[in-house]
Motif scaffolding. Structure first.
Motif, PDB file in Angstrom:
ATOM      1  N   LEU A  17     -10.149 -12.979 117.193  1.00 49.59           N
ATOM      2  CA  LEU A  17     -11.270 -13.905 117.015  1.00 49.59           C
ATOM      3  C   LEU A  17     -12.219 -13.422 115.926  1.00 49.59           C
ATOM      4  CD1 LEU A  17     -12.052 -14.913 120.703  1.00 49.59           C
ATOM      5  CD2 LEU A  17     -11.011 -16.308 118.913  1.00 49.59           C
ATOM      6  N   ARG A  18     -12.482 -12.115 115.868  1.00 53.38           N
ATOM      7  CA  ARG A  18     -13.344 -11.569 114.834  1.00 53.38           C
ATOM      8  C   ARG A  18     -12.704 -11.767 113.451  1.00 53.38           C
ATOM      9  NH1 ARG A  18     -14.191  -5.633 115.716  1.00 53.38           N
ATOM     10  NH2 ARG A  18     -14.563  -6.433 117.790  1.00 53.38           N
ATOM     11  N   PHE A  19     -11.393 -11.555 113.362  1.00 55.71           N
ATOM     12  CA  PHE A  19     -10.681 -11.765 112.102  1.00 55.71           C
ATOM     13  C   PHE A  19     -10.761 -13.228 111.660  1.00 55.71           C
ATOM     14  CE2 PHE A  19      -6.720 -13.118 110.039  1.00 55.71           C
ATOM     15  CZ  PHE A  19      -6.813 -12.375 108.864  1.00 55.71           C
ATOM     16  N   LEU A  20     -10.546 -14.155 112.586  1.00 59.51           N
ATOM     17  CA  LEU A  20     -10.623 -15.582 112.260  1.00 59.51           C
ATOM     18  C   LEU A  20     -12.030 -15.976 111.835  1.00 59.51           C
ATOM     19  CD1 LEU A  20      -8.353 -17.129 115.033  1.00 59.51           C
ATOM     20  CD2 LEU A  20      -7.833 -16.843 112.610  1.00 59.51           C
ATOM     21  N   PHE A  21     -13.041 -15.406 112.492  1.00 52.11           N
ATOM     22  CA  PHE A  21     -14.424 -15.680 112.120  1.00 52.11           C
ATOM     23  C   PHE A  21     -14.687 -15.252 110.679  1.00 52.11           C
ATOM     24  CE2 PHE A  21     -18.753 -13.982 111.722  1.00 52.11           C
ATOM     25  CZ  PHE A  21     -19.475 -15.155 111.890  1.00 52.11           C
ATOM     26  N   TRP A  22     -14.308 -14.032 110.320  1.00 50.73           N
ATOM     27  CA  TRP A  22     -14.556 -13.542 108.968  1.00 50.73           C
ATOM     28  C   TRP A  22     -13.701 -14.277 107.936  1.00 50.73           C
ATOM     29  CZ3 TRP A  22     -18.828 -11.558 107.783  1.00 50.73           C
ATOM     30  CH2 TRP A  22     -19.537 -10.800 108.693  1.00 50.73           C
ATOM     31  N   LEU A  23     -12.520 -14.683 108.321  1.00 51.63           N
ATOM     32  CA  LEU A  23     -11.684 -15.489 107.431  1.00 51.63           C
ATOM     33  C   LEU A  23     -12.359 -16.819 107.137  1.00 51.63           C
ATOM     34  CD1 LEU A  23      -8.912 -15.643 106.001  1.00 51.63           C
ATOM     35  CD2 LEU A  23      -8.071 -16.796 108.036  1.00 51.63           C
ATOM     36  N   LEU A  24     -12.956 -17.433 108.127  1.00 59.36           N
ATOM     37  CA  LEU A  24     -13.695 -18.678 107.943  1.00 59.36           C
ATOM     38  C   LEU A  24     -14.906 -18.471 107.038  1.00 59.36           C
ATOM     39  CD1 LEU A  24     -13.913 -21.663 108.879  1.00 59.36           C
ATOM     40  CD2 LEU A  24     -15.418 -20.840 110.679  1.00 59.36           C
ATOM     41  N   ILE A  25     -15.639 -17.397 107.235  1.00 59.50           N
ATOM     42  CA  ILE A  25     -16.817 -17.093 106.418  1.00 59.50           C
ATOM     43  C   ILE A  25     -16.409 -16.880 104.961  1.00 59.50           C
ATOM     44  CG2 ILE A  25     -18.655 -15.397 106.005  1.00 59.50           C
ATOM     45  CD1 ILE A  25     -19.186 -17.196 108.403  1.00 59.50           C
ATOM     46  N   SER A  47     -15.434 -21.424  98.664  1.00 58.69           N
ATOM     47  CA  SER A  47     -15.641 -22.840  98.387  1.00 58.69           C
ATOM     48  C   SER A  47     -17.007 -23.096  97.751  1.00 58.69           C
ATOM     49  CB  SER A  47     -15.510 -23.635  99.687  1.00 58.69           C
ATOM     50  OG  SER A  47     -15.835 -24.971  99.489  1.00 58.69           O
ATOM     51  N   ILE A  48     -18.033 -22.459  98.270  1.00 61.39           N
ATOM     52  CA  ILE A  48     -19.377 -22.620  97.717  1.00 61.39           C
ATOM     53  C   ILE A  48     -19.437 -22.059  96.305  1.00 61.39           C
ATOM     54  CG2 ILE A  48     -21.777 -21.840  97.969  1.00 61.39           C
ATOM     55  CD1 ILE A  48     -21.354 -22.095 101.017  1.00 61.39           C
ATOM     56  N   LEU A  49     -18.821 -20.907  96.062  1.00 58.41           N
ATOM     57  CA  LEU A  49     -18.814 -20.316  94.723  1.00 58.41           C
ATOM     58  C   LEU A  49     -18.086 -21.213  93.728  1.00 58.41           C
ATOM     59  CD1 LEU A  49     -18.265 -16.524  95.443  1.00 58.41           C
ATOM     60  CD2 LEU A  49     -20.281 -17.614  94.473  1.00 58.41           C
ATOM     61  N   ARG A  77     -17.914 -24.466  93.820  1.00 54.65           N
ATOM     62  CA  ARG A  77     -18.825 -25.573  93.516  1.00 54.65           C
ATOM     63  C   ARG A  77     -19.913 -25.143  92.539  1.00 54.65           C
ATOM     64  NH1 ARG A  77     -19.844 -28.205  99.467  1.00 54.65           N
ATOM     65  NH2 ARG A  77     -17.687 -28.858  99.822  1.00 54.65           N
ATOM     66  N   ILE A  78     -20.467 -23.967  92.750  1.00 55.62           N
ATOM     67  CA  ILE A  78     -21.540 -23.472  91.872  1.00 55.62           C
ATOM     68  C   ILE A  78     -21.008 -23.262  90.465  1.00 55.62           C
ATOM     69  CG2 ILE A  78     -23.045 -21.496  91.421  1.00 55.62           C
ATOM     70  CD1 ILE A  78     -23.369 -21.244  94.482  1.00 55.62           C
ATOM     71  N   VAL A  79     -19.864 -22.632  90.343  1.00 54.00           N
ATOM     72  CA  VAL A  79     -19.280 -22.382  89.028  1.00 54.00           C
ATOM     73  C   VAL A  79     -18.901 -23.706  88.362  1.00 54.00           C
ATOM     74  CG1 VAL A  79     -17.298 -21.370  87.830  1.00 54.00           C
ATOM     75  CG2 VAL A  79     -18.505 -20.052  89.577  1.00 54.00           C
ATOM     76  N   GLY A  80     -18.381 -24.643  89.127  1.00 57.11           N
ATOM     77  CA  GLY A  80     -18.035 -25.956  88.578  1.00 57.11           C
ATOM     78  C   GLY A  80     -19.252 -26.696  88.052  1.00 57.11           C
ATOM     79  N   ARG A  81     -20.353 -26.607  88.761  1.00 53.67           N
ATOM     80  CA  ARG A  81     -21.581 -27.274  88.314  1.00 53.67           C
ATOM     81  C   ARG A  81     -22.170 -26.589  87.087  1.00 53.67           C
ATOM     82  NH1 ARG A  81     -24.249 -28.376  94.209  1.00 53.67           N
ATOM     83  NH2 ARG A  81     -22.811 -30.039  94.780  1.00 53.67           N
ATOM     84  N   MET A  82     -22.001 -25.284  86.986  1.00 53.78           N
ATOM     85  CA  MET A  82     -22.497 -24.574  85.810  1.00 53.78           C
ATOM     86  C   MET A  82     -21.731 -25.011  84.572  1.00 53.78           C
ATOM     87  SD  MET A  82     -23.080 -20.760  87.389  1.00 53.78           S
ATOM     88  CE  MET A  82     -23.160 -20.002  85.810  1.00 53.78           C
ATOM     89  N   GLY A  83     -20.443 -25.233  84.701  1.00 52.53           N
ATOM     90  CA  GLY A  83     -19.638 -25.701  83.580  1.00 52.53           C
ATOM     91  C   GLY A  83     -19.993 -27.127  83.191  1.00 52.53           C
TER      92      GLY A  83
END
Length: 100
Positions: free
Chosen positions: A8-16, A22-24, A26-32
């Motif tokens: 469960l801890r592994f799955l939690f960190w995998l999700l994080i 995914s957020i990075l 989006r940020i890099v895509g918007r910068m371009g």
């Protein structure tokens, strides 16, 4: 029970980590996009390009009917890809007419 907690801890960190990536992205895509905010126009086919294709009798090239050079001979209309092909066809028919 410890094994289940580790999974469960592994799955939690995998999700994080996956959300962070995914957020990075989006940020890099918007910068371009910030440097070039205007999107290029989509090429839409014109009416001439969307018509049917015709075959050049000299070279065999397929050309859109609206872009071809038509030549009417009696009831038949021939379509050519270029003036050079049309002239070559006309020279050939003159030769046949002179020999006939």
């Amino acid at each position: 029970m410890v094994f289940l907690a580790r999974i469960l801890r592994f799955l939690f960190w995998l999700l994080i980590v996956s959300w962070s990536v995914s957020i990075l992205r989006r940020i890099v895509g918007r910068m371009g996009q910030g440097a070039n905010p205007a999107k290029p126009a989509v090429d839409e086919p014109s009416a001439a390009l969307s018509q049917r294709l015709v075959r050049d009798p000299v070279c065999g090239m397929h050309v859109a009917e609206g872009l071809s050079l038509p030549l009417s001979e009696g009831a038949e209309t021939l379509h050519f890809c270029s003036a050079a092909c049309r002239d070559k066809y006309l020279e050939g028919t003159k030769k046949f007419a002179a020999n006939g």
